[in-house]
Design a protein around this motif. Structure first.
Motif, PDB file in Angstrom:
ATOM      1  N   ASN A   6      38.551  26.977  38.755  1.00  0.00           N
ATOM      2  CA  ASN A   6      37.225  27.485  38.421  1.00  0.00           C
ATOM      3  C   ASN A   6      36.264  27.243  39.581  1.00  0.00           C
ATOM      4  O   ASN A   6      35.479  26.298  39.579  1.00  0.00           O
ATOM      5  CB  ASN A   6      36.704  26.818  37.145  1.00  0.00           C
ATOM      6  CG  ASN A   6      37.525  27.224  35.938  1.00  0.00           C
ATOM      7  OD1 ASN A   6      37.904  28.383  35.802  1.00  0.00           O
ATOM      8  ND2 ASN A   6      37.813  26.270  35.073  1.00  0.00           N
ATOM      9  N   THR A   9      30.905  29.595  38.585  1.00  0.00           N
ATOM     10  CA  THR A   9      30.349  29.290  37.267  1.00  0.00           C
ATOM     11  C   THR A   9      30.611  30.444  36.309  1.00  0.00           C
ATOM     12  O   THR A   9      30.662  30.259  35.099  1.00  0.00           O
ATOM     13  CB  THR A   9      28.831  29.042  37.368  1.00  0.00           C
ATOM     14  OG1 THR A   9      28.215  30.179  37.995  1.00  0.00           O
ATOM     15  CG2 THR A   9      28.541  27.797  38.192  1.00  0.00           C
ATOM     16  N   ASP A  10      30.791  31.638  36.856  1.00  0.00           N
ATOM     17  CA  ASP A  10      31.067  32.832  36.057  1.00  0.00           C
ATOM     18  C   ASP A  10      32.576  32.964  35.841  1.00  0.00           C
ATOM     19  O   ASP A  10      33.350  33.070  36.790  1.00  0.00           O
ATOM     20  CB  ASP A  10      30.524  34.068  36.786  1.00  0.00           C
ATOM     21  CG  ASP A  10      30.583  35.329  35.928  1.00  0.00           C
ATOM     22  OD1 ASP A  10      31.600  35.532  35.242  1.00  0.00           O
ATOM     23  OD2 ASP A  10      29.614  36.107  35.961  1.00  0.00           O
ATOM     24  N   LYS A  11      33.000  32.964  34.583  1.00  0.00           N
ATOM     25  CA  LYS A  11      34.429  33.035  34.253  1.00  0.00           C
ATOM     26  C   LYS A  11      35.080  34.299  34.811  1.00  0.00           C
ATOM     27  O   LYS A  11      36.212  34.272  35.312  1.00  0.00           O
ATOM     28  CB  LYS A  11      34.588  32.997  32.727  1.00  0.00           C
ATOM     29  CG  LYS A  11      36.036  33.076  32.224  1.00  0.00           C
ATOM     30  CD  LYS A  11      36.819  31.838  32.598  1.00  0.00           C
ATOM     31  CE  LYS A  11      38.058  31.664  31.729  1.00  0.00           C
ATOM     32  NZ  LYS A  11      38.948  32.815  31.689  1.00  0.00           N
ATOM     33  N   GLU A  12      34.386  35.425  34.728  1.00  0.00           N
ATOM     34  CA  GLU A  12      34.979  36.681  35.186  1.00  0.00           C
ATOM     35  C   GLU A  12      35.094  36.729  36.708  1.00  0.00           C
ATOM     36  O   GLU A  12      35.977  37.408  37.240  1.00  0.00           O
ATOM     37  CB  GLU A  12      34.173  37.869  34.658  1.00  0.00           C
ATOM     38  CG  GLU A  12      34.290  38.029  33.144  1.00  0.00           C
ATOM     39  CD  GLU A  12      33.684  39.320  32.631  1.00  0.00           C
ATOM     40  OE1 GLU A  12      33.033  40.040  33.435  1.00  0.00           O
ATOM     41  OE2 GLU A  12      33.856  39.621  31.436  1.00  0.00           O
ATOM     42  N   ALA A  13      34.224  36.010  37.396  1.00  0.00           N
ATOM     43  CA  ALA A  13      34.348  35.914  38.851  1.00  0.00           C
ATOM     44  C   ALA A  13      35.579  35.080  39.214  1.00  0.00           C
ATOM     45  O   ALA A  13      36.315  35.401  40.152  1.00  0.00           O
ATOM     46  CB  ALA A  13      33.089  35.297  39.455  1.00  0.00           C
ATOM     47  N   ASP A 190      31.578  44.327  41.777  1.00  0.00           N
ATOM     48  CA  ASP A 190      30.923  43.117  41.278  1.00  0.00           C
ATOM     49  C   ASP A 190      31.805  41.868  41.319  1.00  0.00           C
ATOM     50  O   ASP A 190      31.366  40.782  40.953  1.00  0.00           O
ATOM     51  CB  ASP A 190      30.429  43.325  39.844  1.00  0.00           C
ATOM     52  CG  ASP A 190      31.555  43.679  38.876  1.00  0.00           C
ATOM     53  OD1 ASP A 190      32.736  43.682  39.296  1.00  0.00           O
ATOM     54  OD2 ASP A 190      31.259  43.961  37.700  1.00  0.00           O
ATOM     55  N   LYS A 192      34.353  40.930  39.505  1.00  0.00           N
ATOM     56  CA  LYS A 192      34.568  40.351  38.184  1.00  0.00           C
ATOM     57  C   LYS A 192      35.743  41.036  37.503  1.00  0.00           C
ATOM     58  O   LYS A 192      35.955  42.235  37.668  1.00  0.00           O
ATOM     59  CB  LYS A 192      33.311  40.489  37.318  1.00  0.00           C
ATOM     60  CG  LYS A 192      32.134  39.657  37.809  1.00  0.00           C
ATOM     61  CD  LYS A 192      30.945  39.769  36.874  1.00  0.00           C
ATOM     62  CE  LYS A 192      29.777  38.918  37.373  1.00  0.00           C
ATOM     63  NZ  LYS A 192      28.621  38.991  36.456  1.00  0.00           N
TER      64      LYS A 192
END
Length: 308
Positions: A6, A9-13, A190, A192
């Motif tokens: 991880n 902070t953005d899960k999709e990133a 993006d 993501k």
């Protein structure tokens, strides 16, 4: 010791970054298989004379290659004019016959090396531009490896129908799905990827790596499949993740050199995260080493106390 990936902070990133690594892992898993099969292709197309460069073997004008300057000189044939060579023309025609769409990537290949280098034959099945300086399968990228498997008809003999039925360019073809994953990841706007899409990516890439005809029994493919599972479940060791981060960055550099177009956002994000990830891994490694030293000292102290 396994480490969490991880880095955002953005899960999709984070999912997008995992997808980038998954492409590299898959490419590495296919490399050994591709090398062996291209050696077979090399023997099938025949032996060239070893003297003719590609400019000599391509007539002028040829669409997509020849372009006249103001002086009516062809840019492609500026150093060599087309000449007939019965030996090389036969090899050239065999390459055309093996190409699914009959349009080999002549600009990528060095025909004078056809006689002894199977990779120069393989480069004829790459995308049209950008791979001329790539000197081996290892140096190629994910898109290049999959393009060869799609464009060279030889691979119909060593992949199961699950991979090539319906045949390319049908979107339902597994190899086309695999190539599309690479395109989506590289050209993202993006950076993501949803959880559902990421799981589908892992499933599709793994299905290719365990194809029953040849890949299921290939050691490199087996290792890659295991690494995909570890990546999917955050079970990669710190060392493995570090190696993959370096490979991801190397892929970006090579892709840019080869003229591959990443989206600006993907390029920027991948470059930043690989560097940030390496710093994080160095920190984690240092912390682990410090803990080991402390435990060692505690163990030594305990031993000294109990031995007196």
């Amino acid at each position: 010791m396994a480490t969490n990936i991880n880095l955002f902070t953005d899960k999709e990133a984070t999912n997008w970054f995992k997808a980038c690594i998954a492409l590299n892992v898959t490419k590495e898993g296919l490399t050994n298989f591709l090398e062996k099969e291209l050696q077979k292709v090399h023997s099938v197309v025949g032996t060239s004379c070893g003297k003719c460069c590609i400019e000599k073997l391509i007539k002028c004008p040829t669409l997509k290659y020849c372009k006249k300057t103001k002086g009516n000189n062809c840019i492609f044939h500026k150093s060599q004019q087309p000449q007939h060579c019965q030996i090389c023309d036969k090899v050239k025609q065999n390459i055309v016959t093996l190409h699914r769409y009959g349009g080999p990537s002549w600009r990528n290949t060095h025909a004078e090396n056809w006689a002894h280098d199977y990779w120069e034959i393989g480069k004829c099945f790459l995308p049209l531009d950008g791979y001329s300086s790539v000197s081996s399968v290892q140096e190629s990228d994910f898109n290049g490896v999959i393009s060869i498997m799609l464009n060279c008809l030889h691979f119909q003999t060593c992949l199961s129908s699950a991979c090539i039925s319906p045949p390319p360019p049908d979107d339902a073809c597994l190899l086309e799905k695999v190539r599309q994953i690479g395109r989506v990841v590289r050209h993202t706007s993006d950076c993501k990827v949803t959880d559902a899409d990421l799981q589908e990516y892992f499933q599709t890439l793994s299905t290719l790596l365990v194809d029953p005809n040849c890949l299921q029994h290939d050691p490199s493919s087996t290792i890659a499949c295991a690494r995909l599972r570890d990546l999917q479940n955050d079970r990669l060791s710190i060392k493995e993740l570090g190696d993959l981060l370096k490979e991801a960055y190397r892929t970006l550099v090579l892709a840019k050199e080869a003229g591959e177009r990443f989206s600006l956002e993907a390029e920027r994000t991948l470059e930043q995260v690989t560097k940030a990830g390496e710093r994080r891994l160095k920190s984690a490694t240092h912390a682990g080493q410090q803990r080991l030293k402390i435990k060692t000292k505690v163990g030594e102290s305990t031993y000294l106390r109990t031995s007196h």
